[in-house]
Design a protein around this motif. Structure first.
Motif, PDB file in Angstrom:
ATOM      1  N   SER A 106       0.842  -1.200   0.000  1.00 52.53           N
ATOM      2  CA  SER A 106       0.000   0.000   0.000  1.00 52.53           C
ATOM      3  C   SER A 106       0.873   1.244   0.000  1.00 52.53           C
ATOM      4  CB  SER A 106      -0.913   0.001   1.228  1.00 52.53           C
ATOM      5  OG  SER A 106      -1.611   1.211   1.340  1.00 52.53           O
ATOM      6  N   SER A 107       0.408   2.285  -0.646  1.00 51.85           N
ATOM      7  CA  SER A 107       1.138   3.548  -0.675  1.00 51.85           C
ATOM      8  C   SER A 107       0.650   4.517   0.392  1.00 51.85           C
ATOM      9  CB  SER A 107       0.981   4.207  -2.058  1.00 51.85           C
ATOM     10  OG  SER A 107      -0.402   4.424  -2.337  1.00 51.85           O
ATOM     11  N   SER A 108      -0.362   4.120   1.140  1.00 52.48           N
ATOM     12  CA  SER A 108      -0.934   4.994   2.157  1.00 52.48           C
ATOM     13  C   SER A 108      -0.191   4.860   3.472  1.00 52.48           C
ATOM     14  CB  SER A 108      -2.418   4.647   2.370  1.00 52.48           C
ATOM     15  OG  SER A 108      -2.938   5.346   3.481  1.00 52.48           O
ATOM     16  N   LYS A 109       0.110   6.001   4.089  1.00 52.53           N
ATOM     17  CA  LYS A 109       0.773   5.998   5.393  1.00 52.53           C
ATOM     18  C   LYS A 109      -0.117   5.389   6.463  1.00 52.53           C
ATOM     19  CE  LYS A 109       3.478   8.945   8.475  1.00 52.53           C
ATOM     20  NZ  LYS A 109       3.955  10.315   8.763  1.00 52.53           N
ATOM     21  N   ASP A 110      -1.435   5.450   6.227  1.00 50.45           N
ATOM     22  CA  ASP A 110      -2.385   4.897   7.185  1.00 50.45           C
ATOM     23  C   ASP A 110      -2.314   3.371   7.237  1.00 50.45           C
ATOM     24  OD1 ASP A 110      -3.257   7.436   7.794  1.00 50.45           O
ATOM     25  OD2 ASP A 110      -4.890   7.401   6.329  1.00 50.45           O
ATOM     26  N   ASP A 111      -1.668   2.765   6.255  1.00 47.82           N
ATOM     27  CA  ASP A 111      -1.577   1.315   6.193  1.00 47.82           C
ATOM     28  C   ASP A 111      -0.280   0.774   6.792  1.00 47.82           C
ATOM     29  OD1 ASP A 111      -4.057   1.036   5.056  1.00 47.82           O
ATOM     30  OD2 ASP A 111      -3.319   1.127   3.005  1.00 47.82           O
ATOM     31  N   GLU A 112       0.362   1.576   7.633  1.00 46.19           N
ATOM     32  CA  GLU A 112       1.563   1.091   8.303  1.00 46.19           C
ATOM     33  C   GLU A 112       1.229  -0.097   9.212  1.00 46.19           C
ATOM     34  OE1 GLU A 112       4.611   4.831   8.774  1.00 46.19           O
ATOM     35  OE2 GLU A 112       3.020   4.607  10.274  1.00 46.19           O
ATOM     36  N   GLU A 113       2.172  -1.026   9.306  1.00 49.66           N
ATOM     37  CA  GLU A 113       1.987  -2.212  10.128  1.00 49.66           C
ATOM     38  C   GLU A 113       2.788  -2.090  11.418  1.00 49.66           C
ATOM     39  OE1 GLU A 113       1.553  -6.121   7.642  1.00 49.66           O
ATOM     40  OE2 GLU A 113       3.194  -4.943   6.795  1.00 49.66           O
ATOM     41  N   LEU A 114       2.211  -2.630  12.491  1.00 57.07           N
ATOM     42  CA  LEU A 114       2.899  -2.632  13.776  1.00 57.07           C
ATOM     43  C   LEU A 114       3.937  -3.751  13.765  1.00 57.07           C
ATOM     44  CD1 LEU A 114       3.063  -1.416  16.636  1.00 57.07           C
ATOM     45  CD2 LEU A 114       1.362  -3.116  17.349  1.00 57.07           C
ATOM     46  N   ALA A 115       5.222  -3.381  13.881  1.00 54.12           N
ATOM     47  CA  ALA A 115       6.309  -4.364  13.842  1.00 54.12           C
ATOM     48  C   ALA A 115       6.774  -4.759  15.239  1.00 54.12           C
ATOM     49  CB  ALA A 115       7.486  -3.815  13.045  1.00 54.12           C
ATOM     50  N   ALA A 116       6.729  -3.802  16.178  1.00 47.89           N
ATOM     51  CA  ALA A 116       7.198  -4.086  17.540  1.00 47.89           C
ATOM     52  C   ALA A 116       6.447  -3.206  18.528  1.00 47.89           C
ATOM     53  CB  ALA A 116       8.700  -3.858  17.660  1.00 47.89           C
ATOM     54  N   SER A 117       6.248  -3.745  19.717  1.00 46.46           N
ATOM     55  CA  SER A 117       5.581  -3.029  20.802  1.00 46.46           C
ATOM     56  C   SER A 117       6.497  -3.080  22.022  1.00 46.46           C
ATOM     57  CB  SER A 117       4.236  -3.687  21.110  1.00 46.46           C
ATOM     58  OG  SER A 117       3.614  -3.094  22.227  1.00 46.46           O
ATOM     59  N   ILE A 118       6.796  -1.902  22.596  1.00 46.62           N
ATOM     60  CA  ILE A 118       7.759  -1.812  23.702  1.00 46.62           C
ATOM     61  C   ILE A 118       7.079  -1.147  24.893  1.00 46.62           C
ATOM     62  CG2 ILE A 118      10.019  -0.942  24.425  1.00 46.62           C
ATOM     63  CD1 ILE A 118      10.717  -0.753  21.410  1.00 46.62           C
ATOM     64  N   ARG A 119       6.869  -1.912  25.949  1.00 53.43           N
ATOM     65  CA  ARG A 119       6.322  -1.365  27.186  1.00 53.43           C
ATOM     66  C   ARG A 119       7.482  -0.830  28.019  1.00 53.43           C
ATOM     67  NH1 ARG A 119       4.472  -4.747  30.479  1.00 53.43           N
ATOM     68  NH2 ARG A 119       2.841  -3.450  31.397  1.00 53.43           N
ATOM     69  N   VAL A 120       7.426   0.461  28.335  1.00 53.19           N
ATOM     70  CA  VAL A 120       8.552   1.128  28.993  1.00 53.19           C
ATOM     71  C   VAL A 120       8.251   1.214  30.494  1.00 53.19           C
ATOM     72  CG1 VAL A 120      10.077   3.139  28.991  1.00 53.19           C
ATOM     73  CG2 VAL A 120       8.931   2.442  26.868  1.00 53.19           C
ATOM     74  N   ILE A 121       8.893   0.321  31.254  1.00 55.27           N
ATOM     75  CA  ILE A 121       8.686   0.260  32.700  1.00 55.27           C
ATOM     76  C   ILE A 121       9.547   1.303  33.402  1.00 55.27           C
ATOM     77  CG2 ILE A 121       8.913  -1.214  34.746  1.00 55.27           C
ATOM     78  CD1 ILE A 121       8.564  -3.628  32.747  1.00 55.27           C
ATOM     79  N   SER A 122      10.795   1.433  32.961  1.00 53.97           N
ATOM     80  CA  SER A 122      11.742   2.357  33.584  1.00 53.97           C
ATOM     81  C   SER A 122      12.700   2.870  32.516  1.00 53.97           C
ATOM     82  CB  SER A 122      12.521   1.640  34.686  1.00 53.97           C
ATOM     83  OG  SER A 122      13.462   2.498  35.298  1.00 53.97           O
ATOM     84  N   GLY A 123      13.176   4.108  32.699  1.00 55.81           N
ATOM     85  CA  GLY A 123      14.054   4.688  31.694  1.00 55.81           C
ATOM     86  C   GLY A 123      13.268   5.102  30.475  1.00 55.81           C
ATOM     87  N   THR A 124      13.912   5.111  29.320  1.00 59.17           N
ATOM     88  CA  THR A 124      13.267   5.580  28.096  1.00 59.17           C
ATOM     89  C   THR A 124      13.490   4.619  26.941  1.00 59.17           C
ATOM     90  OG1 THR A 124      15.211   6.863  27.431  1.00 59.17           O
ATOM     91  CG2 THR A 124      13.543   8.015  28.743  1.00 59.17           C
ATOM     92  N   SER A 125      12.578   4.672  25.982  1.00 59.21           N
ATOM     93  CA  SER A 125      12.730   4.026  24.683  1.00 59.21           C
ATOM     94  C   SER A 125      12.135   4.982  23.670  1.00 59.21           C
ATOM     95  CB  SER A 125      12.024   2.674  24.631  1.00 59.21           C
ATOM     96  OG  SER A 125      12.165   2.076  23.345  1.00 59.21           O
ATOM     97  N   GLY A 126      12.969   5.441  22.710  1.00 57.61           N
ATOM     98  CA  GLY A 126      12.508   6.504  21.830  1.00 57.61           C
ATOM     99  C   GLY A 126      12.181   7.732  22.655  1.00 57.61           C
ATOM    100  N   ASP A 127      11.006   8.295  22.444  1.00 54.34           N
ATOM    101  CA  ASP A 127      10.607   9.473  23.220  1.00 54.34           C
ATOM    102  C   ASP A 127       9.622   9.116  24.342  1.00 54.34           C
ATOM    103  OD1 ASP A 127       8.438   8.841  21.662  1.00 54.34           O
ATOM    104  OD2 ASP A 127       8.178  10.838  20.802  1.00 54.34           O
ATOM    105  N   ILE A 128       9.532   7.829  24.669  1.00 50.96           N
ATOM    106  CA  ILE A 128       8.617   7.364  25.712  1.00 50.96           C
ATOM    107  C   ILE A 128       9.405   7.115  27.001  1.00 50.96           C
ATOM    108  CG2 ILE A 128       6.937   5.618  26.385  1.00 50.96           C
ATOM    109  CD1 ILE A 128       6.036   7.275  24.025  1.00 50.96           C
ATOM    110  N   LYS A 129       8.896   7.655  28.099  1.00 46.09           N
ATOM    111  CA  LYS A 129       9.560   7.516  29.406  1.00 46.09           C
ATOM    112  C   LYS A 129       8.703   6.665  30.334  1.00 46.09           C
ATOM    113  CE  LYS A 129      11.409  10.219  33.304  1.00 46.09           C
ATOM    114  NZ  LYS A 129      12.634   9.421  33.377  1.00 46.09           N
ATOM    115  N   GLY A 130       9.354   5.735  31.023  1.00 46.64           N
ATOM    116  CA  GLY A 130       8.639   4.863  31.948  1.00 46.64           C
ATOM    117  C   GLY A 130       8.331   5.533  33.273  1.00 46.64           C
TER     118      GLY A 130
END
Length: 302
Positions: free
Chosen positions: A152-176
């Motif tokens: 698909s050429s639509s950005k809305d059709d992106e697929e979820l490749a990984a899910s990261i639950r951030v308990i402590s510290g950071t991953s990307g711009d997400i802080k636990g």
């Protein structure tokens, strides 16, 4: 950027706990290898049902981090904290100068499966006030890693490749949500897409270990292939406590199903460790003092 490799591998062996038919466990990080695992003292995986569990017992000088994978766990401590947590929820207890607590199944029907990490405290903070953090699912944020759908050429059709639950510290711009005494990164990572590679930044001066809960993967730039039940350790790449340089860990899902891992990374304390039963200190005098205080009733009772 520095690239992480895997230096040490363990395999968790499930075995019955002596003296009971209602508990089994396996060691994720074996005890007495302080220098190799610093700041992590030990880590165990446990399965239990009523009347099993961990009844009233003391602790001093470190933190316990408990992640529940299945069942309902009831916690009570001598500071007046209590609660029940379920799958994907976390208890982060700072035992500090001392407390009594118990961790048992919430009812007679539940089968509990969890892991518990013992995290060391620095000398000057060994005897801080005991405290407790109840990290339920609603307060642990998730970072989603998406890839484009080639069909698909639509950005809305992106697929979820990984899910990261951030308990402590950071991953990307997400802080636990966990509040740390020493800096710790704790992630619950699920790589959903087969053959997808995640590159996770880790401070270069942190020690790190991963426990593989489900699936098959390859890890680090030496592409170490491991499977569920394996534990891997990656040592610090820098020995300077004040060096803020980053490194990166490569993780690839080599199977057809989900690869789920628990990742802990922390800054080494680099102090002597003496551990005896439920007490941790820097020297034997600390242990003797802890035992004396316990028997004198200085750990408030439930």
């Amino acid at each position: 950027m520095l690239r992480r490799k895997i230096s040490t591998i363990y395999t968790v062996t499930k075995q019955a706990r002596r003296g009971t038919s209602s508990m089994t466990n396996g060691m994720i990080l074996p005890p007495n290898k302080w220098e190799l695992h610093d700041p992590f003292l030990m880590c165990a995986e446990d399965w239990f049902r009523h009347p099993g569990g961990f009844d009233l017992h003391p602790h001093r000088g470190f933190e316990t981090v408990t992640i529940v994978f299945d069942g309902l766990l009831r916690h009570q401590d001598s500071k007046g904290n209590s609660g029940i947590i379920g799958p994907s929820e976390v208890q982060w207890t700072t035992t500090g100068r001392g407390l009594l607590h118990k961790e048992v199944p919430a009812d007679k029907e539940t089968n509990v499966h969890l892991m518990q990490l013992w995290l060391n405290l620095p000398r000057e903070q060994k005897l801080i006030e005991a405290s407790y953090q109840d990290l339920t699912k609603d307060v642990i944020p998730t970072r989603e890693v998406k890839i484009s759908n080639k069909a698909s050429s639509s950005k809305d059709d992106e697929e979820l490749a990984a899910s990261i639950r951030v308990i402590s510290g950071t991953s990307g711009d997400i802080k636990g949500p966990a509040k740390n005494v020493i800096p710790v990164k704790a992630l619950d990572i699920s790589i959903l897409k087969p053959n997808f590679t995640l590159e996770e930044p880790i401070p270069a001066n942190y020690n790190m270990f991963i426990y593989i809960l489900e699936g098959d993967g390859s890890f680090g730039d030496n592409n170490t292939k491991l499977q569920s039940g394996n534990v891997l350790v990656s040592p610090p790449l820098r020995n300077d406590n004040y060096n803020e340089e980053e490194s990166v860990l490569k993780i690839t899902n080599e199977g057809v199903n989900v690869l789920r891992i628990i990742l802990f990374a922390g800054k080494p304390i680099r102090e002597p460790v003496v551990q005896h039963g439920p007490f941790v200190g820097n020297e034997w005098d600390d242990i003797i003092r802890a035992q004396k205080d316990f028997y004198l009733g200085k750990f408030a009772g439930l």
